[in-house]
Motif scaffolding. Structure first.
Motif, short mmCIF file in Angstrom:
data_model
loop_
_atom_site.label_atom_id
_atom_site.label_comp_id
_atom_site.label_asym_id
_atom_site.label_seq_id
_atom_site.Cartn_x
_atom_site.Cartn_y
_atom_site.Cartn_z
N SER A 9 0.88 -1.28 -0.14
CA SER A 9 -0.02 -0.05 0.03
C SER A 9 0.86 1.21 0.01
N LEU A 10 0.36 2.03 -0.73
CA LEU A 10 1.32 3.27 -0.90
C LEU A 10 1.31 4.31 0.75
N GLU A 11 0.19 3.75 1.27
CA GLU A 11 0.34 4.65 2.55
C GLU A 11 0.67 3.68 3.76
N PHE A 12 -0.30 3.03 4.24
CA PHE A 12 0.18 2.18 5.70
C PHE A 12 0.06 0.82 5.71
N GLY A 13 -0.53 0.32 4.72
CA GLY A 13 -0.44 -1.32 4.50
C GLY A 13 -1.50 -1.87 5.69
N PRO A 14 -1.65 -3.31 5.26
CA PRO A 14 -2.40 -4.14 5.95
C PRO A 14 -1.88 -4.26 7.34
N LEU A 15 -2.42 -4.39 8.30
CA LEU A 15 -2.16 -4.50 9.66
C LEU A 15 -1.02 -5.30 10.14
N PRO A 16 -0.98 -6.59 9.73
CA PRO A 16 -0.02 -7.38 10.09
C PRO A 16 1.24 -6.97 9.44
N HIS A 17 1.49 -6.27 8.29
CA HIS A 17 2.56 -5.53 7.61
C HIS A 17 2.91 -4.29 8.53
N ARG A 18 1.91 -3.56 8.80
CA ARG A 18 2.23 -2.31 9.46
C ARG A 18 2.92 -2.48 10.84
N LEU A 19 2.58 -3.66 11.51
CA LEU A 19 3.21 -3.83 12.83
C LEU A 19 4.62 -3.66 12.84
N TYR A 20 5.39 -3.98 11.68
CA TYR A 20 6.82 -4.24 11.77
C TYR A 20 7.27 -3.21 11.11
N HIS A 21 6.63 -2.52 9.95
CA HIS A 21 7.34 -1.49 9.21
C HIS A 21 6.90 -0.01 9.97
N SER A 210 1.03 -29.62 5.74
CA SER A 210 2.45 -30.13 6.49
C SER A 210 3.69 -29.08 5.90
N THR A 211 3.29 -27.98 5.38
CA THR A 211 4.31 -27.18 4.87
C THR A 211 4.75 -26.29 6.24
N CYS A 212 5.84 -25.93 6.23
CA CYS A 212 6.55 -25.06 7.11
C CYS A 212 6.75 -23.51 6.56
N HIS A 213 5.75 -22.69 7.27
CA HIS A 213 5.77 -21.24 6.62
C HIS A 213 6.33 -20.39 7.33
N SER A 214 7.22 -19.36 6.83
CA SER A 214 8.08 -18.37 7.48
C SER A 214 7.06 -17.53 8.35
N ALA A 215 5.84 -17.23 8.13
CA ALA A 215 5.06 -16.37 8.84
C ALA A 215 4.52 -17.18 10.29
N GLN A 216 4.84 -18.34 10.39
CA GLN A 216 4.51 -18.90 11.66
C GLN A 216 5.24 -18.50 12.68
N LEU A 217 6.46 -17.48 12.59
CA LEU A 217 7.21 -17.16 13.56
C LEU A 217 6.67 -15.72 14.00
N LEU A 218 5.60 -15.08 13.32
CA LEU A 218 5.35 -13.89 13.68
C LEU A 218 4.72 -13.74 15.11
N GLY A 219 3.83 -14.51 15.63
CA GLY A 219 3.35 -14.28 17.03
C GLY A 219 4.41 -14.61 18.08
N GLN A 220 5.54 -15.56 17.72
CA GLN A 220 6.73 -15.76 18.49
C GLN A 220 7.53 -14.62 18.58
N TRP A 221 7.71 -13.77 17.46
CA TRP A 221 8.55 -12.62 17.23
C TRP A 221 7.96 -11.41 18.01
N TYR A 222 6.53 -11.16 17.82
CA TYR A 222 6.00 -9.92 18.63
C TYR A 222 5.84 -10.25 20.28
#
Length: 222
Positions: A9-21, A210-222
């Motif tokens: 998004s040219l402004e704020f982006g979706p919430l899960p993205h804007r939490l880190y940026h 059964s895929t291991c997805h990188s976004a699974q770390l989001l909650g642990q990171w925050y």
């Protein structure tokens, strides 16, 4: 302007993205970051379904954009409350925390109605990852990890506000959600947490499951 720009998004982006940026925005322009959070509070108040907006603003539009899904998004609520708690830890603005809590509580109980099987993890809505194009059913580990992190932040906020009754109500839910996460997503055979679990299916045969997805770390990171 680069501090609050995302490629989504040219402004704020979706919430899960804007939490880190939005970290830079909070560090250098905290009053502007607080105004974005205020806009998100208003989005809950103004939506008849009490949903959290998906975007604070998009493509230079100040009007919040709401999810197109019929059920509320647990990950949007979680990332909003994580933003609120993070901002409080950075700024010490107790008045902002006091203002946010009733809205966040209202939104929480709207989302809890989506926990049809009472396992502590609300059923997801596509897309339940930070990447588009992965269609899911049931519950997914990225959304569930954010949900658990959000519940943890919500618990701490209620402790700060000395809302002991609400804190005692949330603590068993948080423990139950963590236990369900372990039971659903830990793949003992492969030795990692997997992406999906569909309680309606006895056999989790979908290769995406059964895929291991990188976004699974989001909650642990925050």
């Amino acid at each position: 302007s680069g501090l609050c720009t995302s490629t989504e998004s040219l402004e704020f982006g979706p919430l899960p993205h804007r939490l880190y940026h939005s970290l830079g925005l909070l560090a250098f322009f905290s009053r502007h970051e607080e105004s974005v959070i205020q806009q998100l509070y208003n989005s809950i108040q103004n939506d008849p379904n009490q949903h959290t907006a998906a975007y604070a603003g998009a493509l230079y539009s100040e009007k919040p954009i709401y999810p197109t899904f019929s059920n509320p998004r647990a990950d949007y609520w979680a990332t909003l409350i994580l933003s609120v708690y993070r901002n409080y830890l950075q700024t010490g603005n107790l008045a902002r925390l006091r203002e946010a809590l009733p809205l966040l509580r209202k939104n929480l109980y709207v989302i809890l109605r989506e926990d049809k099987d009472r396992d502590g993890l609300p059923e997801g809505a596509f897309p339940g990852t930070t990447y588009d194009g992965i269609e899911i059913t049931g519950v997914d580990s990225p959304t569930s990890s954010l949900w658990i992190a959000g519940l943890s932040a919500y618990l701490e906020i209620n402790k700060i506000r000395k809302n002991q009754e609400e804190a005692q109500r949330i603590l068993p839910l948080l423990k139950h959600a963590r236990a369900s996460f372990e039971r659903y997503f830990w793949n003992d055979h492969s030795g990692y947490y997997q992406l999906l679990f569909d309680p309606s299916k006895e056999e989790q045969s979908n290769p995406v499951t059964s895929t291991c997805h990188s976004a699974q770390l989001l909650g642990q990171w925050y």
